[in-house]
Write a protein that holds these residues in place. Structure first.
Motif, PDB file in Angstrom:
ATOM      1  N   ASP A 294      10.414  46.215   7.618  1.00 45.55           N
ATOM      2  CA  ASP A 294       9.690  46.002   9.257  1.00 45.55           C
ATOM      3  C   ASP A 294       8.642  46.883   8.653  1.00 45.55           C
ATOM      4  OD1 ASP A 294       9.436  47.027  11.109  1.00 45.55           O
ATOM      5  OD2 ASP A 294      11.542  48.324  11.274  1.00 45.55           O
ATOM      6  N   THR A 295       7.393  46.151   9.671  1.00 41.41           N
ATOM      7  CA  THR A 295       6.291  46.704   9.039  1.00 41.41           C
ATOM      8  C   THR A 295       6.108  47.945   9.761  1.00 41.41           C
ATOM      9  OG1 THR A 295       5.919  44.509   9.648  1.00 41.41           O
ATOM     10  CG2 THR A 295       3.368  46.431   9.642  1.00 41.41           C
ATOM     11  N   PHE A 296       7.205  48.265  10.837  1.00 42.54           N
ATOM     12  CA  PHE A 296       7.116  50.036  11.806  1.00 42.54           C
ATOM     13  C   PHE A 296       7.972  50.824  11.228  1.00 42.54           C
ATOM     14  CE2 PHE A 296       4.147  46.562  13.487  1.00 42.54           C
ATOM     15  CZ  PHE A 296       2.507  47.673  13.926  1.00 42.54           C
ATOM     16  N   ALA A 297       8.633  50.411   9.903  1.00 42.02           N
ATOM     17  CA  ALA A 297      10.022  51.231   9.484  1.00 42.02           C
ATOM     18  C   ALA A 297       9.419  53.034   9.550  1.00 42.02           C
ATOM     19  CB  ALA A 297      10.500  50.688   8.479  1.00 42.02           C
ATOM     20  N   PRO A 298      10.677  54.053  10.355  1.00 39.18           N
ATOM     21  CA  PRO A 298       9.975  55.199  10.326  1.00 39.18           C
ATOM     22  C   PRO A 298       9.328  55.941   8.316  1.00 39.18           C
ATOM     23  CG  PRO A 298      12.298  55.387  10.840  1.00 39.18           C
ATOM     24  CD  PRO A 298      11.979  53.429  10.391  1.00 39.18           C
ATOM     25  N   ALA A 299       8.551  56.752   8.699  1.00 44.00           N
ATOM     26  CA  ALA A 299       8.417  57.353   7.505  1.00 44.00           C
ATOM     27  C   ALA A 299       9.444  57.762   6.214  1.00 44.00           C
ATOM     28  CB  ALA A 299       6.676  58.639   7.615  1.00 44.00           C
ATOM     29  N   LEU A 300       9.447  57.923   6.722  1.00 40.43           N
ATOM     30  CA  LEU A 300      10.775  58.031   5.460  1.00 40.43           C
ATOM     31  C   LEU A 300      11.437  57.474   4.831  1.00 40.43           C
ATOM     32  CD1 LEU A 300      13.224  61.305   6.287  1.00 40.43           C
ATOM     33  CD2 LEU A 300      12.031  61.094   4.744  1.00 40.43           C
ATOM     34  N   LYS A 301      12.180  56.019   5.622  1.00 48.24           N
ATOM     35  CA  LYS A 301      12.832  55.549   5.101  1.00 48.24           C
ATOM     36  C   LYS A 301      11.900  54.438   4.081  1.00 48.24           C
ATOM     37  CE  LYS A 301      16.168  51.570   7.134  1.00 48.24           C
ATOM     38  NZ  LYS A 301      15.912  51.549   9.120  1.00 48.24           N
ATOM     39  N   THR A 302      10.970  54.082   4.840  1.00 44.44           N
ATOM     40  CA  THR A 302      10.129  53.428   3.714  1.00 44.44           C
ATOM     41  C   THR A 302       9.761  54.108   2.377  1.00 44.44           C
ATOM     42  OG1 THR A 302       8.301  53.087   6.028  1.00 44.44           O
ATOM     43  CG2 THR A 302       7.489  52.566   3.658  1.00 44.44           C
TER      44      THR A 302
ATOM     45  N   ILE B 235       8.714  43.922  21.055  1.00 42.64           N
ATOM     46  CA  ILE B 235       9.348  45.196  20.655  1.00 42.64           C
ATOM     47  C   ILE B 235       8.986  45.668  18.814  1.00 42.64           C
ATOM     48  CG2 ILE B 235      11.755  46.020  19.877  1.00 42.64           C
ATOM     49  CD1 ILE B 235      11.797  45.470  22.502  1.00 42.64           C
ATOM     50  N   GLU B 236       8.975  44.001  18.168  1.00 42.56           N
ATOM     51  CA  GLU B 236       9.156  44.443  16.773  1.00 42.56           C
ATOM     52  C   GLU B 236       7.226  45.454  15.717  1.00 42.56           C
ATOM     53  OE1 GLU B 236       9.582  40.972  14.372  1.00 42.56           O
ATOM     54  OE2 GLU B 236      11.624  41.973  14.639  1.00 42.56           O
ATOM     55  N   SER B 237       6.197  44.546  17.112  1.00 44.79           N
ATOM     56  CA  SER B 237       4.956  45.893  16.941  1.00 44.79           C
ATOM     57  C   SER B 237       5.442  46.646  17.223  1.00 44.79           C
ATOM     58  CB  SER B 237       3.724  44.007  18.010  1.00 44.79           C
ATOM     59  OG  SER B 237       4.111  43.406  17.227  1.00 44.79           O
ATOM     60  N   SER B 238       5.999  47.217  17.756  1.00 45.61           N
ATOM     61  CA  SER B 238       6.109  48.832  17.888  1.00 45.61           C
ATOM     62  C   SER B 238       6.598  50.399  17.161  1.00 45.61           C
ATOM     63  CB  SER B 238       6.300  48.994  19.119  1.00 45.61           C
ATOM     64  OG  SER B 238       5.562  47.759  20.287  1.00 45.61           O
ATOM     65  N   PRO B 239       5.648  51.028  17.438  1.00 49.10           N
ATOM     66  CA  PRO B 239       6.099  52.366  16.519  1.00 49.10           C
ATOM     67  C   PRO B 239       7.432  52.529  17.376  1.00 49.10           C
ATOM     68  CG  PRO B 239       4.076  52.459  16.924  1.00 49.10           C
ATOM     69  CD  PRO B 239       4.267  51.639  17.943  1.00 49.10           C
ATOM     70  N   PRO B 240       8.488  52.890  16.202  1.00 43.35           N
ATOM     71  CA  PRO B 240      10.443  53.412  16.141  1.00 43.35           C
ATOM     72  C   PRO B 240      10.188  53.603  17.602  1.00 43.35           C
ATOM     73  CG  PRO B 240       9.611  54.283  13.695  1.00 43.35           C
ATOM     74  CD  PRO B 240       8.184  53.584  14.708  1.00 43.35           C
ATOM     75  N   LYS B 241       9.736  54.953  17.577  1.00 39.03           N
ATOM     76  CA  LYS B 241      10.117  55.858  19.278  1.00 39.03           C
ATOM     77  C   LYS B 241       9.928  54.784  20.692  1.00 39.03           C
ATOM     78  CE  LYS B 241       8.642  60.469  18.098  1.00 39.03           C
ATOM     79  NZ  LYS B 241       7.455  61.162  18.098  1.00 39.03           N
ATOM     80  N   ALA B 242       8.419  53.750  20.637  1.00 37.06           N
ATOM     81  CA  ALA B 242       8.978  53.458  21.673  1.00 37.06           C
ATOM     82  C   ALA B 242       9.181  52.150  21.983  1.00 37.06           C
ATOM     83  CB  ALA B 242       6.707  52.539  21.562  1.00 37.06           C
ATOM     84  N   ARG B 243       9.752  51.523  20.883  1.00 40.19           N
ATOM     85  CA  ARG B 243      10.720  50.377  19.826  1.00 40.19           C
ATOM     86  C   ARG B 243      11.881  50.487  21.147  1.00 40.19           C
ATOM     87  NH1 ARG B 243      10.965  49.325  14.080  1.00 40.19           N
ATOM     88  NH2 ARG B 243       8.910  47.143  14.014  1.00 40.19           N
TER      89      ARG B 243
END
Lengths: 451, 451
Positions: free
Chosen positions: A275-283, A44-52
């Motif tokens: 989070d390595t896979f945080a969404p773009a806006l948050k990042t 789960i941690e290694s997946s992009p937001p939607k996949a999570r």
């Protein structure tokens, strides 16, 4: 069996491929192919937001708690916020007290209260005792599932008592010996229990030379103690010496990992929970802050250059060469800074040996300053055929390397004394210093000479 | 008892003060005030070079081995090189096999042979089995002091067998079940032994769902396995499934600490074994290399600026503003670089989710590029009252931030594929890229417009 990590990587790869191609049946199959909760959490941690979100919903009910426990705090609070208080309480009942406490601290106060109310008496009492301590203290790190015994019984009795349990708490390497009032007295290592004569009493066999952890101790100090003394678990006591819980190495390993991560991430202006896979806006929002702060330091450097625009207009070679002075200072300074920050983290630095370190760094800066000043002066002369500018850049290099070393050594101390994290603020301030001093000394000396 | 670390710090302080004032009697008193070997080692590591020698000579004979074991590799080889082979062999006899192996690897081949020859048969055989594996493999990390049992005996027999020992090896949480040929079959957790009916056989009670570590596994993968599954110890087997040793959490904690340290130190061009109190000359030499490499990147940047000296001569504001473009790119790029390096270290990144990450970083760079381009353009216009230069710097910022993001994301992958450590080389290469692209785009656009 062999090559565990290869296998995990292969699974992660095929899972991501399945997710991307929308083959949900396959995703579900991979996820339920006997994966341990910790591996599911890793996927789960290694997946992009939607996949999570998709993955999380596929996790079987009875695994949810353990999966959740292995997720980062940010993801925990994300998933927990979608659950009812009862669901959270159900999950909490299965987990270690310290993990539940960490999770609850992600939730709004109101929800925490609801969860506590829907728990049974004993669980609630335990949890409240952990929640009473700061998250980054020994109390916040401890578990309350201790096995305690009295000093005057025989080992035979202890063995019989243990046999009445169905299992012992995870990572139980010691039984904790307490008085009638629950004051901590000593430990009975299980390995000692196994090799000793069963007719001896606990008091005769127990160890009293034990590292005891006060509940208020900072978690990084707990980690140092575990690391230094190769502990597997240690008892936690309150200010009256009453046993309140124990800390186990698995939780300490997390602290060690986070502390080490913290310096690395902070020096780049990143959050260590990032989070390595945080969404773009948050990042973007998080990164923008750091870029803004660094713009201020860049503007300071520009302002210094602006003071000397007349000189640059006359000798344009100065503009060509000036980044060298600033950059060499920045590199030299950041080496000292990193070394001091690590030395502090390892507990190697104290007031008295710091003076030695400071002097050593000055000598190193002098040696490297002179060495590279000569090299750069020669290159400069070969390039521009102007002995004056060669001497000027050489002098500026020496000045900037000396200042860089002093700042790199002193900054962490000053920042720490003011309660500012040196890993976070150190490199920005250092770069500002080396840029300003670099441009000032180089262009300043040039102005004295040429104008 | 409370505030262990405060006490240690106080002791370190008074010891350094005593050393500085030359009060040797006092130094000796502090050192022999019942300090644990690990604390003595810490005091030695926290001292400047000269003091270290003095302190080491004051360590009592019987503590030397344990103190040595807790020192950094560099200090170990320093002190070991002064000893005779017999002295080293004496010390080796008291320590864990893996620690002895690590120490011997610091010594010249010839001395190692001498030490091996002066050991007894059993110790030598054990040691040679560990020395046969790479230092950074599971085999190099393991201990050979396992307690093994057969599957068909009863727990009663196991308990009696254990009672014949005077003590169990440190951190024994499992007994290892092996066949007649020493093939690994399963583990009998001590905690299970204690709660089970003594009339059951080992086979009935043992766990076979165990994380087994191949001797060839890389130590960082071992660490991930321990971290992820909260292990305290794990069996190590060779390619035939024969039990060769076990790895304990205390050694894994060292690996975790070193791995995490490695990224932090490498990014500043420091060695992760770097000694905070190394002498000035040694330090200068190491640092000089890094400064030299960085000089090359600074010269590349200067060369780019040199291409545009005519433009700068005409519009000196360009010289004033150009560091902003380079610096913003450098910061943005190093954030991406650090995130990717950490993501790799945590095992979060694979080919398929990397594409997602790359796209996310491009979006983030676009958002922050436009945002800060506008801010910087406004500041520039307010400063120089020239709309052209404001538009030029804004465009250059967007270009450099996009290139920085792409380089930061891709560099670790490329370097890793070529066997180069991204933490070490990544930031230098990245800075070169952002400097060159920053100056090139800013001064290039300006040249198109003004000349």
């Amino acid at each position: 069996m062999a090559q565990q990590s290869e296998k995990a990587r292969a699974k992660l790869h095929s899972l991501n491929a399945a997710l991307e191609s929308g083959a949900m049946a396959q995703v579900k199959r991979i996820l339920n192919s006997g994966l341990a909760p910790v591996d599911i959490a890793h996927l789960i941690e290694s997946s992009p937001p939607k996949a999570r979100k998709v993955l999380w919903e596929m996790v079987e009910k009875e695994l949810e708690g353990e999966v959740l426990q292995n997720l980062s705090e940010e993801l925990q609070s994300h998933f927990l916020s979608d659950m009812s208080a009862e669901e959270v309480a159900d999950i909490a009942a299965e987990l270690d007290t310290d993990d539940v406490a960490d999770m609850l601290q992600q939730l709004p106060e109101r929800v925490t209260q609801e969860v506590l109310e829907s728990m049974d008496q004993q669980d609630r009492a335990r949890l409240e005792s952990v929640l009473g301590y700061a998250e980054d203290s020994a109390g916040g790190l401890m578990n309350t599932d201790t096995i305690t015994i009295r000093p005057d019984i025989t080992l035979e009795v202890v063995l019989r008592y243990l046999r009445r349990h169905k299992s012992l708490p995870a990572t139980t390497d010691n039984l904790l010996v307490v008085s009638r009032n629950n004051e901590f007295i000593g430990t009975l290592p299980i390995s000692k229990l196994l090799v000793s004569d069963p007719n001896q009493t606990v008091r005769e066999v127990m160890s009293t030379d034990v590292k005891i952890i006060p509940a208020s101790m900072h978690d990084t100090d707990v980690a140092k103690l575990f690391e230094r003394h190769d502990l597997v678990s240690a008892p936690v006591v309150d200010e009256d010496g009453i046993l309140v819980g124990r800390i186990t190495i698995d939780d300490v390993v997390d602290v060690i990992r986070e502390t080490a991560d913290h310096s690395l991430m902070s020096m780049a202006g990143l959050d260590d929970e990032e989070d390595t896979f945080a969404p773009a806006l948050k990042t973007s929002r998080r990164r923008a802050v750091w870029l803004g702060i660094n713009l201020l330091t860049a503007l300071a450097a520009s302002a210094v250059i602006g003071l000397f625009d007349k000189t640059i207009e006359q000798v344009v070679a100065l503009a060509v060469l000036m980044p060298i002075v600033a950059s060499m200072g920045g590199i030299a300074g950041s080496q000292v800074l990193t070394l001091v920050i690590r030395g502090e983290a390892l507990g190697h630095l104290s007031g008295s040996n710091f003076r030695w370190l400071f002097n050593r760094e000055l000598i190193v800066a002098a040696i490297n300053g002179v060495l590279w000043a000569i090299v750069i002066a020669i290159i400069t002369f070969a390039w521009f055929r102007d002995p004056a500018i060669a001497i000027i850049i050489g002098s500026a290099i020496i000045i900037n390397l000396m200042v860089a070393a002093m700042s790199g050594a002193v900054l962490p101390m000053i920042l720490k004394a003011r309660g500012i994290d040196p890993a976070l603020a150190g490199s920005v301030i250092l770069t500002t210093v080396t840029d300003v001093v670099g441009f000032m000394s180089f262009l300043g000396l040039a102005t004295l000479f040429y104008l």
